[in-house]
Design an enzyme around this catalytic site. Structure first.
Site, PDB file in Angstrom:
ATOM      1  N   ASP A   1     -11.400   3.190   3.913  1.00 34.96           N
ATOM      2  CA  ASP A   1     -11.761   1.767   3.827  1.00 34.96           C
ATOM      3  C   ASP A   1     -13.283   1.587   3.796  1.00 34.96           C
ATOM      4  O   ASP A   1     -13.772   0.511   3.449  1.00 34.96           O
ATOM      5  CB  ASP A   1     -11.209   1.031   5.064  1.00 34.96           C
ATOM      6  CG  ASP A   1     -10.064   0.096   4.733  1.00 34.96           C
ATOM      7  OD1 ASP A   1      -9.869  -0.209   3.542  1.00 34.96           O
ATOM      8  OD2 ASP A   1      -9.373  -0.336   5.673  1.00 34.96           O
TER       9      ASP A   1
ATOM     10  N   GLN B   1      -4.803  -1.376   9.548  1.00 35.55           N
ATOM     11  CA  GLN B   1      -4.733  -2.705   8.947  1.00 35.55           C
ATOM     12  C   GLN B   1      -5.355  -3.749   9.885  1.00 35.55           C
ATOM     13  O   GLN B   1      -4.993  -3.835  11.052  1.00 35.55           O
ATOM     14  CB  GLN B   1      -3.255  -3.054   8.659  1.00 35.55           C
ATOM     15  CG  GLN B   1      -3.055  -4.366   7.946  1.00 35.55           C
ATOM     16  CD  GLN B   1      -3.612  -4.366   6.524  1.00 35.55           C
ATOM     17  OE1 GLN B   1      -3.390  -3.441   5.760  1.00 35.55           O
ATOM     18  NE2 GLN B   1      -4.357  -5.410   6.186  1.00 35.55           N
TER      19      GLN B   1
ATOM     20  N   LYS C   1       0.841  -1.204   0.000  1.00 30.93           N
ATOM     21  CA  LYS C   1       0.000   0.000   0.000  1.00 30.93           C
ATOM     22  C   LYS C   1       0.873   1.249   0.000  1.00 30.93           C
ATOM     23  O   LYS C   1       0.597   2.212  -0.717  1.00 30.93           O
ATOM     24  CB  LYS C   1      -0.938   0.009   1.219  1.00 30.93           C
ATOM     25  CG  LYS C   1      -2.132  -0.902   1.027  1.00 30.93           C
ATOM     26  CD  LYS C   1      -2.918  -1.129   2.308  1.00 30.93           C
ATOM     27  CE  LYS C   1      -3.948  -2.228   2.082  1.00 30.93           C
ATOM     28  NZ  LYS C   1      -4.534  -2.759   3.311  1.00 30.93           N
TER      29      LYS C   1
END
Ligand code: NAP
Length: 297
Positions: free
Chosen positions: A121, A98, A54
């Site tokens: 997200d 994460q 990422k």
């Protein structure tokens, strides 16, 4: 019949290119790059690879990457304090924590602490609610990526029978909502669904998000169906081989004989997730600066 192979890798590369251009034009207007902060708690090897990828992809898209690596025994108070700092930091447009988190940390509390306007997200309940009632917010990256591939392949989905297998908050449920918004007739199947095979066999569009290697065979599919395979499963290694093969939830080879179009694993849905994350971050940056995001992102 041999199905069209839906090339998610190529689609994702084109999307990343558009995002990179949007980030450059944003920087000219705002005097700064869009910024994505990624928080990793602990040393889970798979998560470390995701976070590294990422970071690289963020820089390649002309954005700023802020990585925060915290020890596995980080307290919830310390993690929440970091999220608060990132919420208040004007250089940070998107925040991603994460998952999975170490078991002593409550994922829901941590997600709830992220500002919904930086929740790229799309996991915050506010963004889930916005999706549910049709307001603009952030949509989880994997299902949005699936939807982009479906729209590119099929154009108008109105009236199509869609079956989503899996009802997780990060894939199945938002996927079903997106299909509903696109006027498909949607069935959400899960582990308690009776006669799953016959439910799937009436679908024009199948989205498999289960996590069971090659569960869906060719005799499950309506001829010509469009199949999106979200599953990522590693088979046990062949004797003498280091790692087992990656496969999806659909038996790709045989399903290709019946389906109209199908995503491979790897190279289908997987690459879309990071590309959409970058896209969501570029959009967050524009919104945070009161700018209109460019068309076509
Ligand atoms: P999850 O939270 O474990 O959800 C799996 C879903 O599948 C659940 O709703 C479960 O039903 C259902 N299910 C399990 N066994 C079933 C069966 N035999 N028949 C029908 N339904 C069944 O998983 P997830 O996070 O949604 O992920 C699903 C898959 O997608 C995994 O392989 C994951 O690795 C992959 N994934 C890929 C990406 C990507 O970037 N490509 C991103 C996210 C996830 P119940 O609700 O009844 O338990």
């Amino acid at each position: 019949m041999t199905a069209t192979r839906i090339d998610g890798k190529a689609f994702a590369a084109r999307l990343r290119e558009r995002v990179g251009e949007a980030a450059l034009s944003f920087a000219q207007k705002a005097g700064r790059k869009p910024g994505l902060a990624v928080v990793l708690v602990g040393e889970d090897p798979a998560s470390q690879v995701y976070v590294r990828n990422k970071g690289k992809a963020t820089l390649a898209a002309n954005m700023e990457s802020f990585e925060h690596r915290l020890p596995a025994d980080t307290s919830e108070a310390d993690l929440l304090a970091l999220v608060e700092t990132l919420n208040a930091d004007p250089a940070v447009d998107g925040i991603l924590v994460q998952l999975p988190l170490p078991s002593h940390l409550d994922e829901q509390s941590v997600i709830a602490s992220i500002s919904p306007d930086k929740d790229v997200d799309g996991f915050h309940v506010i963004n889930a609610g916005r999706l549910s009632v049709g307001q603009s917010g952030f949509v989880p990256c994997t299902p949005l990526g699936c939807m982009m591939l479906l729209t590119d392949q099929l154009g108008d989905l109105s009236g199509l029978e869609a079956v989503v297998i899996g009802r997780s908050n990060i894939v199945g449920k938002p996927m079903a909502q997106l299909l509903l918004d696109a006027n498909a007739t949607v069935t959400i199947a899960h582990s308690r669904t009776r006669d799953l095979k016959s439910v799937v066999s009436r679908a024009d569009v199948v989205v498999a998000a289960v996590g069971r290697p090659e569960m869906i065979g060719k005799d499950w599919l309506k001829p010509g169906a469009t199949v999106i395979d979200v599953g990522i499963n590693r088979l046990p290694p062949e004797p003498g081989a280091g790692k087992g093969r990656l496969v999806g939830d659909v038996a790709f080879g045989e399903a290709s004989e019946v389906a109209g179009a199908i995503t491979p694993v790897p190279g289908g849905v997987g690459p879309m997730t990071i590309a959409v994350l970058l896209r969501n971050t570029a959009i967050a940056a524009h919104r945070n600066e009161g700018l209109d995001p460019p068309e076509g992102l």
